[in-house]
Design an enzyme around this catalytic site. Structure first.
Site, PDB file in Angstrom:
ATOM      1  N   HIS A 137      -2.843  -7.188   6.943  1.00  0.00           N
ATOM      2  CA  HIS A 137      -3.107  -7.369   5.509  1.00  0.00           C
ATOM      3  C   HIS A 137      -1.883  -7.927   4.795  1.00  0.00           C
ATOM      4  O   HIS A 137      -0.767  -7.921   5.316  1.00  0.00           O
ATOM      5  CB  HIS A 137      -3.505  -6.045   4.866  1.00  0.00           C
ATOM      6  CG  HIS A 137      -2.395  -5.033   4.839  1.00  0.00           C
ATOM      7  ND1 HIS A 137      -1.936  -4.402   5.972  1.00  0.00           N
ATOM      8  CD2 HIS A 137      -1.637  -4.565   3.809  1.00  0.00           C
ATOM      9  CE1 HIS A 137      -0.951  -3.576   5.646  1.00  0.00           C
ATOM     10  NE2 HIS A 137      -0.748  -3.667   4.340  1.00  0.00           N
TER      11      HIS A 137
ATOM     12  N   ASP B 216      -0.150  -6.992   1.093  1.00  0.00           N
ATOM     13  CA  ASP B 216      -0.227  -5.836   0.212  1.00  0.00           C
ATOM     14  C   ASP B 216      -0.984  -6.123  -1.081  1.00  0.00           C
ATOM     15  O   ASP B 216      -0.699  -7.104  -1.784  1.00  0.00           O
ATOM     16  CB  ASP B 216       1.171  -5.328  -0.126  1.00  0.00           C
ATOM     17  CG  ASP B 216       1.829  -4.612   1.043  1.00  0.00           C
ATOM     18  OD1 ASP B 216       1.093  -4.003   1.850  1.00  0.00           O
ATOM     19  OD2 ASP B 216       3.069  -4.664   1.152  1.00  0.00           O
TER      20      ASP B 216
ATOM     21  N   HIS C 275       1.125  -8.261   7.567  1.00  0.00           N
ATOM     22  CA  HIS C 275       1.771  -7.285   8.427  1.00  0.00           C
ATOM     23  C   HIS C 275       0.767  -6.247   8.911  1.00  0.00           C
ATOM     24  O   HIS C 275      -0.317  -6.088   8.347  1.00  0.00           O
ATOM     25  CB  HIS C 275       2.967  -6.623   7.742  1.00  0.00           C
ATOM     26  CG  HIS C 275       2.642  -5.913   6.471  1.00  0.00           C
ATOM     27  ND1 HIS C 275       2.375  -6.567   5.293  1.00  0.00           N
ATOM     28  CD2 HIS C 275       2.534  -4.583   6.192  1.00  0.00           C
ATOM     29  CE1 HIS C 275       2.127  -5.690   4.336  1.00  0.00           C
ATOM     30  NE2 HIS C 275       2.202  -4.480   4.863  1.00  0.00           N
TER      31      HIS C 275
ATOM     32  N   ARG D 167       8.404   2.754  -0.242  1.00  0.00           N
ATOM     33  CA  ARG D 167       8.224   1.327  -0.506  1.00  0.00           C
ATOM     34  C   ARG D 167       8.337   1.020  -1.994  1.00  0.00           C
ATOM     35  O   ARG D 167       7.730   1.696  -2.826  1.00  0.00           O
ATOM     36  CB  ARG D 167       6.847   0.851   0.001  1.00  0.00           C
ATOM     37  CG  ARG D 167       6.755  -0.655   0.082  1.00  0.00           C
ATOM     38  CD  ARG D 167       5.386  -1.082   0.575  1.00  0.00           C
ATOM     39  NE  ARG D 167       4.418  -1.200  -0.522  1.00  0.00           N
ATOM     40  CZ  ARG D 167       3.098  -1.251  -0.360  1.00  0.00           C
ATOM     41  NH1 ARG D 167       2.578  -1.159   0.844  1.00  0.00           N
ATOM     42  NH2 ARG D 167       2.302  -1.381  -1.399  1.00  0.00           N
TER      43      ARG D 167
END
Length: 281
Positions: free
Chosen positions: A102, A104, A250, A265
């Site tokens: 995907h 993000d 990723h 994150r």
């Protein structure tokens, strides 16, 4: 490209580089910032080892690249730091974040420019690597007729199937984000074209029959996941990965159950994806 203030070591010819000679806990000078930015543009994902960051330092590094994004669910964030998304899996997890290829939050109207993941705890017996794929190369290696077909298409990206379905989270007022984006997007900095569909969020292509949409998307997914387009990052405690969501996908490997993996994150806001047929930005 030559660098004067940092050392850049490529992981693969296609994507990824490790950066040495910088302490992300300290404010970045203009030249260091520019060289880190250039390394990101050149390599799509960059990695830093042996970093010691507080949440405030992590956010300060992200803010050098733009305003910070707050996740649309905001449920798994730290209350005092809404810009920090906790990435956690342990013996109680039934699903983990990122276990499908995907980009993000591609369901947002203006999906994130980049994500900066700081890993603190890793499984004791290995595992938990992250794979990254070069979506420029995925577009460039399509045949010319398929490139022309994809350049005229729009796809729907829907957060409900991820946040509401797999993770069972409650939507905020107005529901989960759901937006349409071009199947091929033009990078706003480099001017290059990249495929912009992913298994996690993309549900269908506008204007196609379901059978047509499903078949084309599956072909594009499988093509994008070609190993030659990828690099694989083996995390260590206090490593940082910074990836460009506009041109890279990723996939987080969940090969360490029932052990724990914990990271934080920060995500940098982006702009609305667009397609420009000719010329550079």
């Amino acid at each position: 490209m030559g660098y004067q203030t940092i050392e850049v070591r490529k992981l693969t010819p296609a994507i990824g580089a490790e950066i040495f000679g910088v302490d992300l806990a300290r404010p970045l000078g203009n030249q260091v910032f520019q060289e880190i930015h250039d390394a990101l543009m050149d390599n799509l994902v960059i990695f830093f080892r042996d970093q010691e960051l507080t949440h405030d330092q992590h956010k300060a590094f992200g803010r050098r690249f733009g305003e910070l994004h707050i996740h649309p669910t905001s449920i798994r964030t730290e209350s005092e730091h809404p810009e920090i998304l906790v990435i956690k899996a342990d013996e109680h997890s039934k699903f983990v974040a990122g276990e499908e290829w995907h980009s993000d939050v591609s369901c947002d109207p203006e999906p994130p420019m980049g994500s900066i993941l700081y890993m603190k705890q890793l499984p004791p017996e290995g595992g938990g690597n992250t794979l990254f794929a070069n979506m420029y190369r995925a577009y460039d290696t399509l045949s010319a007729p398929i490139q022309r077909l994809c350049e005229g298409l729009i796809a729907v990206h829907d957060g409900a199937q991820v946040y509401g379905g797999r993770f069972g989270q409650k939507p905020k007022e107005g529901g989960f984000p759901r937006n349409e984006h071009p199947v091929v997007r033009t990078h706003p900095v480099t001017g290059r074209k990249a495929l912009y569909v992913n298994r996690n969020f993309t549900t269908h292509i506008v204007g196609l029959r379901k059978s047509e949409s499903d078949a084309l998307l599956e072909m594009l997914y499988r093509h994008s996941e070609t190993p030659e387009f990828q690099c694989r990052f083996a995390w260590q405690p206090n490593s940082v990965a910074f990836w460009d969501n506009r041109a890279a996908m990723h996939h987080a490997m969940w090969d360490y159950f029932p052990h724990k993996r914990l990271g934080y994150r920060v995500t940098v806001k982006g702009d609305k994806p667009f397609y420009r047929a000719q010329g550079r930005i």
